[in-house]
Write an enzyme that holds these catalytic residues in place. Structure first.
Site, PDB file in Angstrom:
ATOM      1  N   LEU A   1       0.848  -1.191   0.000  1.00 58.86           N
ATOM      2  CA  LEU A   1       0.000   0.000   0.000  1.00 58.86           C
ATOM      3  C   LEU A   1       0.884   1.241   0.000  1.00 58.86           C
ATOM      4  O   LEU A   1       1.614   1.496   0.953  1.00 58.86           O
ATOM      5  CB  LEU A   1      -0.907  -0.004   1.235  1.00 58.86           C
ATOM      6  CG  LEU A   1      -1.953   1.115   1.322  1.00 58.86           C
ATOM      7  CD1 LEU A   1      -3.013   0.923   0.254  1.00 58.86           C
ATOM      8  CD2 LEU A   1      -2.595   1.134   2.704  1.00 58.86           C
TER       9      LEU A   1
ATOM     10  N   HIS B   1       6.348   1.326  12.440  1.00 59.22           N
ATOM     11  CA  HIS B   1       7.055   2.533  12.024  1.00 59.22           C
ATOM     12  C   HIS B   1       6.104   3.726  12.062  1.00 59.22           C
ATOM     13  O   HIS B   1       4.904   3.587  11.813  1.00 59.22           O
ATOM     14  CB  HIS B   1       7.596   2.330  10.608  1.00 59.22           C
ATOM     15  CG  HIS B   1       8.584   3.354  10.165  1.00 59.22           C
ATOM     16  ND1 HIS B   1       8.221   4.613   9.742  1.00 59.22           N
ATOM     17  CD2 HIS B   1       9.942   3.310  10.079  1.00 59.22           C
ATOM     18  CE1 HIS B   1       9.294   5.297   9.416  1.00 59.22           C
ATOM     19  NE2 HIS B   1      10.357   4.532   9.598  1.00 59.22           N
TER      20      HIS B   1
END
Length: 339
Positions: free
Chosen positions: A126, A230
């Protein structure tokens, strides 16, 4: 108008440019022309294949700005991971031990190398051009995969998972890799992550330790990032959580990023979606509402935000301009979701 569709060979140059602008942590979208060309080829084959169940197929799609033909994003579905090549993760397990002599109970956490997701469907790759991170384009990219899966369930596994990028510092260093992986691989973290991301992961089985690793024996910096995503990946994780994905106690073996999963039929977009017949193609009115929708043809799959009026829950009146772009006519069917 923004539209998600299967990737074509004519998209290759733009995909190379898009991949070059993406973060290096997105290893499934490498700025490698040969790899991307192979991804497109595999996807074209998957969309055209007549199959009865999930295998090693990959469905690679792009977000196109129909006003200028620009490819602004990517997403993918990997129908069955770990079938031809192992799909490794670390499972976080607990071990409780008790000493009668000392009357002490100790609970430890262990990282154990597993291939638990063998055969599961993975959603990933994505990426959205920063200039297009608005107007619900991220949702369109992410949820277009679930509409596709809802239309063609037999092509996908009952278990759907996603592997999130793990936390790294501002210099791209992974505390877990520094504490663990670096001792077993004589290559830098980005190289190991890249090789694994493009599907060449036999070296993991060859070199990773086969015995459980006590988390408490790792440096605190490494312990703290196990299961932590992250910073740039948090929006994607939030979208997954809204669809019903939950942390599975499995993490990436390199950076400790969390793995999340959900049953196919429990995915929110699939559960709330409906099939309707287009009653009329009409000029857009102010009373029309925008809904996420897709076509029902596999090879010609398209998904977009469409302006429509829902009639009795089974029929819709569709905006003329959008219908023309998607090639839809009265009598055609679409799948749509209202929230």
């Amino acid at each position: 108008m923004m539209c998600v569709r299967p990737a074509r060979m004519s998209d290759l140059d733009r995909l190379v440019d898009l991949a070059s602008s993406a973060s290096k942590g997105l290893t499934t979208l490498p700025a490698n022309r040969d790899v991307l060309e192979a991804r497109i080829s595999e996807s074209i084959e998957a969309f055209g294949a007549d199959i009865d169940g999930p295998g090693g197929e990959s469905y690679f799609m792009v977000l196109e700005d129909t006003a200028n033909g620009k490819v602004a994003g990517t997403c993918a579905i990997y129908a069955g991971v770990g079938l031809s090549k192992a799909f490794y993760n670390y499972k976080i397990l607990k071990l409780t031990q008790y000493s009668h002599e000392l009357n002490v109970t100790v609970t430890s956490r262990l990282l154990t190398l597993v291939n638990d997701y063998q055969g599961a469907t993975e959603v990933g790759t994505l990426y959205l051009d920063p200039d297009y991170r608005k107007d619900g384009n991220g949702q369109l990219l992410a949820r277009s995969r679930y509409l596709l899966m809802g239309c063609f369930k037999k092509r996908f596994s009952e278990m759907v998972m996603a592997e999130m990028r793990g936390w790294q510092d501002e210099n791209g260093k992974s505390p877990l890799w520094e504490a663990l992986g670096s001792h077993f691989f004589n290559i830098p973290f980005p190289d190991a992550d890249y090789i694994s991301g493009i599907g060449n992961n036999q070296f993991i089985a060859d070199l990773m330790p086969k015995y459980p690793i006590y988390i408490e024996m790792l440096p605190k910096a490494a312990q703290d990032v196990i299961g932590k995503t992250h910073d740039e990946t948090r929006p994607a994780l939030n979208l997954l959580k809204k669809e019903g994905f939950r942390f599975s106690n499995a993490v990436d073996i390199f950076d400790g990023g969390p793995c999340v999963d959900v049953r196919l039929d429990d995915i929110r977009t699939i559960r709330h979606s409906k099939i309707a017949t287009i009653r009329k193609i009409v000029d857009r009115t102010t009373s029309m509402e925008r809904h996420l929708a897709c076509t029902l043809e596999l090879c010609g799959y398209q998904a977009s935000w469409l302006y429509m009026t829902i009639v009795n829950g089974t029929h819709v009146d569709l905006d003329r301009d959008q219908a023309e772009i998607l090639g839809l006519r009265a009598g055609d069917q679409i799948r749509f979701v209202t929230d």
